[in-house]
Write a protein that holds these residues in place. Structure first.
Motif, PDB file in Angstrom:
ATOM      1  N   LEU A  69       0.852  -1.187   0.000  1.00  0.00           N
ATOM      2  CA  LEU A  69       0.000   0.000   0.000  1.00  0.00           C
ATOM      3  C   LEU A  69       0.889   1.238   0.000  1.00  0.00           C
ATOM      4  N   PRO A  98       1.508   7.254   3.651  1.00  0.00           N
ATOM      5  CA  PRO A  98       1.802   8.679   3.784  1.00  0.00           C
ATOM      6  C   PRO A  98       3.189   8.878   4.411  1.00  0.00           C
ATOM      7  N   GLU A  99       3.861   9.959   4.028  1.00  0.00           N
ATOM      8  CA  GLU A  99       5.220  10.184   4.508  1.00  0.00           C
ATOM      9  C   GLU A  99       5.264  10.243   6.041  1.00  0.00           C
ATOM     10  N   GLY A 100       6.116   9.438   6.614  1.00  0.00           N
ATOM     11  CA  GLY A 100       6.271   9.414   8.066  1.00  0.00           C
ATOM     12  C   GLY A 100       5.193   8.613   8.777  1.00  0.00           C
ATOM     13  N   GLY A 101       4.215   8.102   8.030  1.00  0.00           N
ATOM     14  CA  GLY A 101       3.118   7.361   8.654  1.00  0.00           C
ATOM     15  C   GLY A 101       3.190   5.876   8.354  1.00  0.00           C
ATOM     16  N   GLY A 102       2.040   5.239   8.320  1.00  0.00           N
ATOM     17  CA  GLY A 102       2.009   3.793   8.084  1.00  0.00           C
ATOM     18  C   GLY A 102       0.716   3.390   7.389  1.00  0.00           C
ATOM     19  N   SER A 103       0.754   2.213   6.798  1.00  0.00           N
ATOM     20  CA  SER A 103      -0.441   1.654   6.147  1.00  0.00           C
ATOM     21  C   SER A 103      -0.533   0.176   6.476  1.00  0.00           C
ATOM     22  N   VAL A 104      -1.710  -0.253   6.818  1.00  0.00           N
ATOM     23  CA  VAL A 104      -1.914  -1.673   7.103  1.00  0.00           C
ATOM     24  C   VAL A 104      -3.192  -2.145   6.431  1.00  0.00           C
ATOM     25  N   GLN A 108       3.431  -2.834   8.005  1.00  0.00           N
ATOM     26  CA  GLN A 108       3.691  -2.898   9.444  1.00  0.00           C
ATOM     27  C   GLN A 108       3.561  -4.357   9.900  1.00  0.00           C
ATOM     28  N   ALA A 130       3.301   1.558  16.650  1.00  0.00           N
ATOM     29  CA  ALA A 130       2.754   2.706  15.911  1.00  0.00           C
ATOM     30  C   ALA A 130       1.817   3.507  16.804  1.00  0.00           C
TER      31      ALA A 130
END
Lengths: 178, 176
Positions: free
Chosen positions: A66, A69-75, A104, A164
């Motif tokens: 996926l 977003p920059e600095g974030g996460g996707s699950v 993650q 996270a």
């Protein structure tokens, strides 16, 4: 006469013993119901080093990630909301997957009224579980029947292992049998 | 007598050659042409079940917030106090949480922010406390209706000693 007195004393002693035992049993029940603190299972701040031993590869998983977003996460999470627990085997049967498109690692807990009864090891992207072991002592807190509970899903950075800022809760129905 | 016997024999041969199957229950036979047809009947019965499969994507931004003060504290020599002409507030980078539904049933996502104990004076709320996403059944993978997002806003003041980014709270997304 003496014999009757002795018999009476024995009966009185037995009665006292019975009353003491009954009082002790009542005290234990009251303590267990109202004063015993549930065992607290803390959610780890870093992902467990041990990967979940019951984890299996998800068949035909593309593994295409996926966009995050920059600095974030996707699950991505795939699951069924029905879980069954076999007290005899000390196992929970469930379906929970961390598809390969996640970026993650995950740990899934099964929670009933704030009590964690199951906690997986690390589930890497592309892994799923259909069975997890109950935590020690969890079977003593449960009896046969149906419970409203939840999945508590924790996400961890695969590089640093750091938890996270986001976690997910999912209501589930848990059927317990012996 | 011999003629009668021959006739009966001939009839029984025709019947045998014409097909005994055609004489079974439910069938009919056009004996004259030697053809037969059997009625075939059908009906639909569904015992297939469609279990609900939940599949949800959750993504979040950097969740970095900066509390900044600007303006001046002006010294008033008449009262020996400062008059506060400062302005303070939060700016955010990546403060959204997006949820996409790929399930074959509707889901509702709701959002809660919890402050850590050391930062209890800072509270957080989302512009959307919850939203519902329809079932992905018969919809394209990138159908915009299947995705929505909520934005986190913070309130309260951060102590001036916190000049580096530090964890101040966590977000719980509940999927029902």
């Amino acid at each position: 006469m003496e014999e009757q007195k002795a018999k009476r004393n024995i009966t009185r002693m037995l009665l006292i013993l019975f009353i003491v035992a009954a009082a002790a049993a009542i005290a234990v029940i009251v303590w267990a119901l109202y004063f015993r603190k549930p065992e607290v299972v803390l959610s780890p701040d870093y992902a467990p080093r041990e990967e979940e031993p019951y984890a299996e590869d998800i068949p035909d998983d593309s593994g295409e990630k996926l966009t995050s977003p920059e600095g974030g996460g996707s699950v991505s999470i795939t699951y069924s909301r029905n879980v069954s627990v076999d007290l005899g085997e000390r196992r929970a049967a469930l379906h929970f997957a961390n598809p390969g498109k996640s970026n993650q690692d995950m740990v899934v807990q099964i929670v009933i009224r704030d009590n964690v009864i199951v906690q997986s090891g690390t589930l890497k992207p592309g892994k799923q579980v259909d069975s997890l072991e109950l935590l020690d002592g969890a079977e003593e807190q449960l009896t046969e029947g149906t419970y409203e509970g939840g999945f508590n899903v924790l996400y961890y950075d695969p590089e640093s292992g750091e938890k996270a800022v986001v976690n997910t809760e999912i209501p589930i129905q848990i059927t317990v049998s012996k | 007598m011999r003629k009668t016997g021959s006739f009966l024999l001939a009839v029984s041969m025709v019947l045998t050659a014409g097909g005994t199957t055609a004489l079974a229950a439910g069938g009919n036979a056009d004996l004259a042409q030697g053809n037969q047809s059997i009625d075939v009947e059908a009906r639909y019965e569904s015992s297939a079940v469609t279990p609900e499969v939940y599949s949800v994507d959750v993504s979040w931004g950097a969740m970095q917030f900066t509390y900044s003060e600007s303006g001046t504290l002006d010294w008033d020599p008449e009262s020996h106090t400062y008059s506060d002409n400062t302005d303070a507030g939060w700016t955010a980078e990546g403060n959204t949480v997006a949820v996409t539904n790929h399930s074959n049933t509707q889901v509702t996502a709701s959002f809660v922010y919890d402050s850590l104990e050391d930062f209890a004076e800072i509270s957080g709320s989302f512009d959307k406390m919850s939203f519902a996403l329809p079932s992905a059944e018969n919809r394209e993978l990138d159908d915009g209706e299947l995705k929505d997002q909520a934005t986190l806003l913070l309130e309260g003041a951060l102590d001036e000693k916190n000049t580096e980014f530090a964890k101040i709270g966590a977000i719980t997304v509940t999927i029902e």
